[in-house]
Design a protein around this motif. Structure first.
Motif, PDB file in Angstrom:
ATOM      1  N   ILE A  44       0.846  -1.198   0.000  1.00 64.08           N
ATOM      2  CA  ILE A  44       0.000   0.000   0.000  1.00 64.08           C
ATOM      3  C   ILE A  44       0.880   1.246   0.000  1.00 64.08           C
ATOM      4  O   ILE A  44       2.074   1.182   0.324  1.00 64.08           O
ATOM      5  N   ARG A  45       0.273   2.354  -0.357  1.00 67.53           N
ATOM      6  CA  ARG A  45       0.894   3.670  -0.204  1.00 67.53           C
ATOM      7  C   ARG A  45       0.041   4.474   0.755  1.00 67.53           C
ATOM      8  O   ARG A  45      -1.184   4.500   0.638  1.00 67.53           O
ATOM      9  N   ARG A  58      -4.191   9.456   3.023  1.00 71.93           N
ATOM     10  CA  ARG A  58      -4.765   8.783   1.846  1.00 71.93           C
ATOM     11  C   ARG A  58      -4.037   7.461   1.677  1.00 71.93           C
ATOM     12  O   ARG A  58      -2.814   7.422   1.556  1.00 71.93           O
ATOM     13  N   VAL A  59      -4.799   6.383   1.686  1.00 69.63           N
ATOM     14  CA  VAL A  59      -4.244   5.037   1.613  1.00 69.63           C
ATOM     15  C   VAL A  59      -4.756   4.388   0.331  1.00 69.63           C
ATOM     16  O   VAL A  59      -5.957   4.429   0.049  1.00 69.63           O
ATOM     17  N   GLU A  60      -3.848   3.810  -0.445  1.00 70.54           N
ATOM     18  CA  GLU A  60      -4.254   3.182  -1.699  1.00 70.54           C
ATOM     19  C   GLU A  60      -3.349   1.995  -2.001  1.00 70.54           C
ATOM     20  O   GLU A  60      -2.227   1.906  -1.483  1.00 70.54           O
ATOM     21  N   GLY A  64      -2.294   1.235  -7.575  1.00 68.42           N
ATOM     22  CA  GLY A  64      -3.211   2.330  -7.885  1.00 68.42           C
ATOM     23  C   GLY A  64      -4.644   1.896  -7.652  1.00 68.42           C
ATOM     24  O   GLY A  64      -4.994   0.738  -7.885  1.00 68.42           O
ATOM     25  N   PRO A  65      -5.493   2.817  -7.169  1.00 68.64           N
ATOM     26  CA  PRO A  65      -6.859   2.445  -6.829  1.00 68.64           C
ATOM     27  C   PRO A  65      -7.772   2.398  -8.045  1.00 68.64           C
ATOM     28  O   PRO A  65      -7.534   3.060  -9.049  1.00 68.64           O
ATOM     29  N   THR A  69     -14.182   5.120  -3.054  1.00 66.87           N
ATOM     30  CA  THR A  69     -13.511   5.816  -1.959  1.00 66.87           C
ATOM     31  C   THR A  69     -14.135   5.425  -0.632  1.00 66.87           C
ATOM     32  O   THR A  69     -15.352   5.468  -0.466  1.00 66.87           O
ATOM     33  N   THR A  90      -7.345   0.217   7.535  1.00 68.13           N
ATOM     34  CA  THR A  90      -7.499   0.886   6.238  1.00 68.13           C
ATOM     35  C   THR A  90      -6.640   0.205   5.177  1.00 68.13           C
ATOM     36  O   THR A  90      -7.065   0.036   4.028  1.00 68.13           O
ATOM     37  N   VAL A  94      -8.197  -1.468   1.707  1.00 68.40           N
ATOM     38  CA  VAL A  94      -7.896  -1.026   0.346  1.00 68.40           C
ATOM     39  C   VAL A  94      -7.277  -2.156  -0.471  1.00 68.40           C
ATOM     40  O   VAL A  94      -7.531  -2.275  -1.683  1.00 68.40           O
ATOM     41  N   GLU A 100      -9.523   3.425  -2.830  1.00 66.66           N
ATOM     42  CA  GLU A 100      -8.717   4.319  -2.014  1.00 66.66           C
ATOM     43  C   GLU A 100      -9.450   4.557  -0.700  1.00 66.66           C
ATOM     44  O   GLU A 100     -10.671   4.368  -0.613  1.00 66.66           O
ATOM     45  N   TYR A 102      -9.559   7.512   2.582  1.00 65.09           N
ATOM     46  CA  TYR A 102      -9.118   8.723   3.263  1.00 65.09           C
ATOM     47  C   TYR A 102      -9.443   8.562   4.737  1.00 65.09           C
ATOM     48  O   TYR A 102     -10.607   8.444   5.120  1.00 65.09           O
TER      49      TYR A 102
END
Length: 307
Positions: A44-45, A58-60, A64-65, A69, A90, A94, A100, A102
């Motif tokens: 994840i990022r 912001r977690v995705e 890439g998402p 949301t 979270t 995701v 994604e 938030y």
């Protein structure tokens, strides 16, 4: 085996704690230390940003998402916790959904009592709508106090005339500031984390003298849930807050809301945090991700145009 896993988690949560009321600083530091032990997925990022006028994470997925949301509201009795403290939740949501998330760093009591947290969560939702996101692509999710905020933010959005999100997901939500659920007493001592004394201590900081008998503080017993989106409540049988979920589910059913009440035996408050350690946590998050994927509209799930 799951039975052994549950026993290990229960023993970990029953580690001796200081006697008597602790300072806010001690409560916050202790919670962050506990949650830092949870397993966060590597793929994840997590990017610091702002949403509305509050900091957010912001977690995705690394890849890439896809469209979708999750507005996530962390737990902590409205007085502790942070987006970082719930990164195991979270992050796994995701990864399992591809959406994604938030995670909002809403203001905490006692510095900022009721209704500051609701105001911040509503502002974050407005920001998502103002960014052009369709409400059918947004879901609210949260744990404990944050699970309660998913409901009260939805109430506030409806009162403000905003379109409602596609779905609500709640992990062990706190939904009754009147503390009148039978489980507050029947699960005392069985719950390895919370006691009536502890939740009333932090709850008083959030209330700051307000009457708890109002929908935005006790939705499980007072809220009109008419028109609410589908909701999933996940809770364990070892929780003093068990009846918060059962009573909200009953209120939702009574006014025709689609609701899934998902009760897992012999697990503690927000047991989903123990993903990777407790089999029940992994399975519960799988069910939550499936629920989100079924209700959040993406380009491949959105209805075709009429005509």
């Amino acid at each position: 085996m799951s039975k052994e896993q549950r026993a290990q988690v229960d023993a970990m949560l029953r580690q001796p704690r200081p006697e008597g009321p602790r300072s806010i600083e001690a409560i916050r530091a202790g919670f962050e230390a506990l949650m830092a032990q949870m397993i966060v997925p590597e793929d994840i990022r997590a990017i610091r940003t702002t949403l509305g006028d509050r900091p957010a994470l912001r977690v995705e997925p690394d890849s890439g998402p896809r469209t979708g949301t999750i507005l996530y509201l962390h737990g902590g009795g409205w007085v502790y916790g942070s987006p970082e403290s719930v990164l195991s939740l979270t992050g796994h949501l995701v990864v399992k959904t591809g959406f994604e998330a938030y995670s909002v760093d809403y203001r905490l009591a006692p510095e900022h009592p009721f209704p500051a947290a609701i105001d911040d969560a509503l502002s974050a939702y407005r920001a998502l709508l103002d960014s052009g996101r369709n409400p059918s692509t947004i879901a609210f999710a949260g744990d404990s106090a944050g699970g309660g905020l998913t409901v009260t933010t939805c109430l506030a959005a409806r009162d403000a005339g905003l379109p409602l999100p596609a779905a609500l997901v709640m992990f062990s939500p706190g939904l009754d500031a009147t503390r009148t659920g039978e489980s507050m007493d029947t699960k005392e001592g069985i719950d390895p984390i919370l006691t009536r004394t502890s939740v009333e201590h932090t709850g008083a900081m959030y209330l700051a003298g307000q009457d708890p008998h109002q929908p935005l503080l006790s939705p499980a017993v007072l809220a009109d849930l008419t028109g609410f989106p589908p909701m999933l409540l996940q809770v364990g049988t070892n929780e003093i807050l068990l009846d918060d979920s059962t009573r909200l589910a009953a209120r939702a059913r009574a006014v025709g809301v689609d609701v899934i009440l998902d009760i897992t035996a012999d697990v503690p408050h927000v047991f989903q945090s123990f993903v990777g350690v407790l089999d029940e946590a992994d399975r519960a998050l799988d069910r939550a991700a499936l629920f989100l994927s079924q209700h959040v509209h993406t380009p491949d799930t959105a209805a075709a145009p009429a005509g």
